[in-house]
Design a protein around this motif. Structure first.
Motif, PDB file in Angstrom:
ATOM      1  N   THR A 149       0.849  -1.191   0.000  1.00  5.29           N
ATOM      2  CA  THR A 149       0.000   0.000   0.000  1.00  5.29           C
ATOM      3  C   THR A 149       0.881   1.235   0.000  1.00  5.29           C
ATOM      4  OG1 THR A 149      -0.086   0.365   2.397  1.00  5.29           O
ATOM      5  CG2 THR A 149      -1.616  -1.269   1.479  1.00  5.29           C
ATOM      6  N   ARG A 150       0.252   2.348  -0.247  1.00  5.65           N
ATOM      7  CA  ARG A 150       0.920   3.624  -0.007  1.00  5.65           C
ATOM      8  C   ARG A 150       0.826   3.918   1.494  1.00  5.65           C
ATOM      9  NH1 ARG A 150      -1.476   7.169  -5.091  1.00  5.65           N
ATOM     10  NH2 ARG A 150      -1.543   5.429  -6.568  1.00  5.65           N
ATOM     11  N   LEU A 174      -4.165   1.709  -2.316  1.00  3.12           N
ATOM     12  CA  LEU A 174      -3.576   0.389  -2.542  1.00  3.12           C
ATOM     13  C   LEU A 174      -2.431   0.512  -3.540  1.00  3.12           C
ATOM     14  CD1 LEU A 174      -3.892  -2.727  -2.018  1.00  3.12           C
ATOM     15  CD2 LEU A 174      -5.283  -2.771  -4.098  1.00  3.12           C
ATOM     16  N   GLY A 175      -1.407  -0.312  -3.347  1.00  7.80           N
ATOM     17  CA  GLY A 175      -0.307  -0.357  -4.302  1.00  7.80           C
ATOM     18  C   GLY A 175       0.834   0.563  -3.939  1.00  7.80           C
ATOM     19  N   ALA A 176       1.976   0.322  -4.561  1.00  7.02           N
ATOM     20  CA  ALA A 176       3.168   1.143  -4.363  1.00  7.02           C
ATOM     21  C   ALA A 176       3.741   1.439  -5.746  1.00  7.02           C
ATOM     22  CB  ALA A 176       4.184   0.405  -3.489  1.00  7.02           C
ATOM     23  N   PRO A 177       3.172   2.431  -6.466  1.00  9.69           N
ATOM     24  CA  PRO A 177       3.491   2.617  -7.884  1.00  9.69           C
ATOM     25  C   PRO A 177       4.948   2.932  -8.180  1.00  9.69           C
ATOM     26  CG  PRO A 177       2.193   4.456  -7.022  1.00  9.69           C
ATOM     27  CD  PRO A 177       2.162   3.381  -5.993  1.00  9.69           C
ATOM     28  N   ALA A 178       5.686   3.460  -7.189  1.00  4.00           N
ATOM     29  CA  ALA A 178       7.084   3.808  -7.453  1.00  4.00           C
ATOM     30  C   ALA A 178       8.033   2.631  -7.252  1.00  4.00           C
ATOM     31  CB  ALA A 178       7.506   4.972  -6.541  1.00  4.00           C
ATOM     32  N   ARG A 197       5.319   1.179   6.617  1.00  8.63           N
ATOM     33  CA  ARG A 197       3.975   1.740   6.429  1.00  8.63           C
ATOM     34  C   ARG A 197       3.170   1.623   7.728  1.00  8.63           C
ATOM     35  NH1 ARG A 197       6.474   2.591   2.695  1.00  8.63           N
ATOM     36  NH2 ARG A 197       6.593   4.529   3.838  1.00  8.63           N
ATOM     37  N   ILE A 198       3.317   0.499   8.429  1.00  8.92           N
ATOM     38  CA  ILE A 198       2.574   0.292   9.673  1.00  8.92           C
ATOM     39  C   ILE A 198       3.038   1.260  10.754  1.00  8.92           C
ATOM     40  CG2 ILE A 198       2.245  -1.328  11.592  1.00  8.92           C
ATOM     41  CD1 ILE A 198       2.181  -3.569   9.464  1.00  8.92           C
ATOM     42  N   ARG A 199       4.342   1.443  10.896  1.00  4.10           N
ATOM     43  CA  ARG A 199       4.849   2.383  11.905  1.00  4.10           C
ATOM     44  C   ARG A 199       4.356   3.794  11.622  1.00  4.10           C
ATOM     45  NH1 ARG A 199       9.307  -1.049  11.323  1.00  4.10           N
ATOM     46  NH2 ARG A 199      10.323   0.320   9.799  1.00  4.10           N
ATOM     47  N   ARG A 200       4.372   4.164  10.359  1.00  2.00           N
ATOM     48  CA  ARG A 200       3.894   5.490   9.980  1.00  2.00           C
ATOM     49  C   ARG A 200       2.389   5.620  10.226  1.00  2.00           C
ATOM     50  NH1 ARG A 200       6.269   9.328   6.570  1.00  2.00           N
ATOM     51  NH2 ARG A 200       4.802  10.751   5.537  1.00  2.00           N
ATOM     52  N   PHE A 201       1.652   4.544  10.026  1.00  2.00           N
ATOM     53  CA  PHE A 201       0.211   4.519  10.273  1.00  2.00           C
ATOM     54  C   PHE A 201      -0.095   4.849  11.736  1.00  2.00           C
ATOM     55  CE2 PHE A 201      -3.487   1.433  11.098  1.00  2.00           C
ATOM     56  CZ  PHE A 201      -4.455   2.364  10.757  1.00  2.00           C
ATOM     57  N   TYR A 202       0.610   4.207  12.650  1.00  4.16           N
ATOM     58  CA  TYR A 202       0.359   4.466  14.071  1.00  4.16           C
ATOM     59  C   TYR A 202       0.807   5.869  14.472  1.00  4.16           C
ATOM     60  CZ  TYR A 202      -1.240  -0.263  15.034  1.00  4.16           C
ATOM     61  OH  TYR A 202      -1.979  -1.434  15.059  1.00  4.16           O
ATOM     62  N   LEU A 203       1.877   6.363  13.854  1.00  2.00           N
ATOM     63  CA  LEU A 203       2.271   7.751  14.102  1.00  2.00           C
ATOM     64  C   LEU A 203       1.174   8.705  13.646  1.00  2.00           C
ATOM     65  CD1 LEU A 203       6.044   7.733  13.034  1.00  2.00           C
ATOM     66  CD2 LEU A 203       5.144   8.062  15.347  1.00  2.00           C
ATOM     67  N   ARG A 204       0.566   8.386  12.504  1.00  2.00           N
ATOM     68  CA  ARG A 204      -0.497   9.247  11.998  1.00  2.00           C
ATOM     69  C   ARG A 204      -1.708   9.218  12.933  1.00  2.00           C
ATOM     70  NH1 ARG A 204      -1.687  12.364   7.294  1.00  2.00           N
ATOM     71  NH2 ARG A 204      -3.778  13.178   7.675  1.00  2.00           N
ATOM     72  N   ILE A 205      -2.060   8.047  13.445  1.00  2.00           N
ATOM     73  CA  ILE A 205      -3.167   7.956  14.395  1.00  2.00           C
ATOM     74  C   ILE A 205      -2.873   8.792  15.637  1.00  2.00           C
ATOM     75  CG2 ILE A 205      -4.366   6.386  15.983  1.00  2.00           C
ATOM     76  CD1 ILE A 205      -4.221   4.264  13.791  1.00  2.00           C
ATOM     77  N   GLY A 206      -1.617   8.720  16.108  1.00  2.00           N
ATOM     78  CA  GLY A 206      -1.232   9.536  17.259  1.00  2.00           C
ATOM     79  C   GLY A 206      -1.397  11.019  16.986  1.00  2.00           C
ATOM     80  N   TRP A 207      -1.057  11.440  15.777  1.00  2.00           N
ATOM     81  CA  TRP A 207      -1.227  12.848  15.415  1.00  2.00           C
ATOM     82  C   TRP A 207      -2.705  13.202  15.312  1.00  2.00           C
ATOM     83  CZ3 TRP A 207      -3.351  15.212  11.033  1.00  2.00           C
ATOM     84  CH2 TRP A 207      -3.113  16.591  10.919  1.00  2.00           C
ATOM     85  N   GLU A 208      -3.500  12.317  14.692  1.00  2.00           N
ATOM     86  CA  GLU A 208      -4.931  12.575  14.535  1.00  2.00           C
ATOM     87  C   GLU A 208      -5.632  12.726  15.891  1.00  2.00           C
ATOM     88  OE1 GLU A 208      -6.894  12.819  11.788  1.00  2.00           O
ATOM     89  OE2 GLU A 208      -5.557  12.211  10.152  1.00  2.00           O
ATOM     90  N   THR A 209      -5.195  11.976  16.876  1.00  2.00           N
ATOM     91  CA  THR A 209      -5.854  11.989  18.182  1.00  2.00           C
ATOM     92  C   THR A 209      -5.160  12.905  19.187  1.00  2.00           C
ATOM     93  OG1 THR A 209      -4.599  10.004  18.808  1.00  2.00           O
ATOM     94  CG2 THR A 209      -6.800   9.665  17.909  1.00  2.00           C
ATOM     95  N   GLY A 210      -4.075  13.590  18.768  1.00  2.00           N
ATOM     96  CA  GLY A 210      -3.371  14.513  19.647  1.00  2.00           C
ATOM     97  C   GLY A 210      -3.917  15.924  19.534  1.00  2.00           C
ATOM     98  N   ASP A 211      -3.114  16.883  19.994  1.00  2.00           N
ATOM     99  CA  ASP A 211      -3.599  18.273  19.966  1.00  2.00           C
ATOM    100  C   ASP A 211      -3.442  18.936  18.595  1.00  2.00           C
ATOM    101  OD1 ASP A 211      -0.881  18.859  19.730  1.00  2.00           O
ATOM    102  OD2 ASP A 211      -0.667  19.470  21.809  1.00  2.00           O
ATOM    103  N   ARG A 212      -2.688  18.276  17.702  1.00  2.00           N
ATOM    104  CA  ARG A 212      -2.510  18.757  16.330  1.00  2.00           C
ATOM    105  C   ARG A 212      -2.044  20.211  16.308  1.00  2.00           C
ATOM    106  NH1 ARG A 212      -7.268  15.904  12.752  1.00  2.00           N
ATOM    107  NH2 ARG A 212      -6.211  17.089  11.128  1.00  2.00           N
ATOM    108  N   SER A 213      -1.160  20.547  17.253  1.00  2.00           N
ATOM    109  CA  SER A 213      -0.631  21.910  17.324  1.00  2.00           C
ATOM    110  C   SER A 213       0.306  22.207  16.169  1.00  2.00           C
ATOM    111  CB  SER A 213       0.088  22.130  18.657  1.00  2.00           C
ATOM    112  OG  SER A 213       1.120  21.163  18.839  1.00  2.00           O
ATOM    113  N   THR A 214       0.817  21.160  15.537  1.00  2.04           N
ATOM    114  CA  THR A 214       1.636  21.325  14.335  1.00  2.04           C
ATOM    115  C   THR A 214       0.995  20.526  13.207  1.00  2.04           C
ATOM    116  OG1 THR A 214       3.025  19.413  14.904  1.00  2.04           O
ATOM    117  CG2 THR A 214       3.756  21.577  15.676  1.00  2.04           C
ATOM    118  N   SER A 215       1.324  20.879  11.979  1.00  2.80           N
ATOM    119  CA  SER A 215       0.804  20.132  10.845  1.00  2.80           C
ATOM    120  C   SER A 215       1.410  18.732  10.831  1.00  2.80           C
ATOM    121  CB  SER A 215       1.136  20.849   9.541  1.00  2.80           C
ATOM    122  OG  SER A 215       2.536  20.791   9.289  1.00  2.80           O
TER     123      SER A 215
END
Length: 222
Positions: A149-150, A174-178, A197-215
């Motif tokens: 996946t991407r 879906l897919g990894a075109p590069a 991809r999985i590690r980045r996924f959980y980091l993204r969830i942490g950002w989504e559920t945090g204070d999102r003070s930064t982009s």
């Protein structure tokens, strides 16, 4: 040819409109928005323009993603159910009155209710235990199948109740075109790629559920 005259899309992204199949409401038809594809192409730097418009054609990329080695091998070996355990069933490209469309299963839960995105769920209910468990099952499925996946973004994952518990389904990305096809056939490389991809996924969830003070982009540089 499928006639979509007078039918409005039930959902739209920047690159595609999504329509219900007029003869089978359990199917989704994804059709490109050519005006936005062209605008996206014109914004690109000239080296990327030299690669052509096909590289930003989401339908073409989705077709190619479903032909990746892992999916082909699983289906060839009779593991169709495993492939579609966390993906909507894909039926390829079809002709419509609005142009070519990619046709796939429209996801409903066991009670006939359309799924909500993980992004919406996290915003309103947080990363609670049922969704933590669903995310864990989804990530184990990725590692088991070797499906590429991407980056896994919460707005591209839909939550569907199956058998009394929530499950995550990847509806876009879906897919990894590069990635060269030959490299994608190497199991050790695939596992490392999926692990990132999985590690980045959980980091993204942490950002989504945090204070999102930064982009999100800035948070990755901290």
């Amino acid at each position: 040819m499928i006639d979509l005259s007078g039918i409005e899309p039930f959902a739209s992204g920047y690159n595609r409109h999504c329509y219900r199949h007029p003869d089978d409401p359990a199917l989704c038809l994804k059709i490109l928005r050519p005006e936005n594809i062209e605008a996206r192409f014109q914004r690109q730097a000239w080296p990327k323009k030299a690669l052509g418009r096909a590289r930003i054609d989401d339908n073409r990329q989705e077709l190619r993603a479903h032909q990746q080695q892992a999916i082909r091998a699983l289906i060839k070996d009779g593991h169709n159910e495993l492939v579609w355990a966390h993906l909507p069933q894909f039926h390829g490209a079809v002709e419509t009155s609005l142009g070519l469309a990619n046709m796939s299963e429209l996801l409903f839960d066991d009670h006939g209710v359309p799924g909500e995105t993980l992004e919406h769920y996290l915003k309103h209910r947080g990363f609670d235990q049922p969704i933590r468990d669903a995310a864990d099952r989804f990530c184990k499925w990725l590692l088991e199948t070797g499906i590429l996946t991407r980056n896994l973004l919460p707005h591209n994952l839909v939550i569907i109740d199956r058998g009394g518990q929530p499950e995550l389904f990847l509806v876009d990305g879906l897919g990894a075109p590069a990635i060269p096809d030959k490299l994608a056939t190497l199991p050790p490389w695939r596992q490392r790629y999926i692990g990132r991809r999985i590690r980045r996924f959980y980091l993204r969830i942490g950002w989504e559920t945090g204070d999102r003070s930064t982009s999100w982009e800035a948070s990755q540089k901290l």
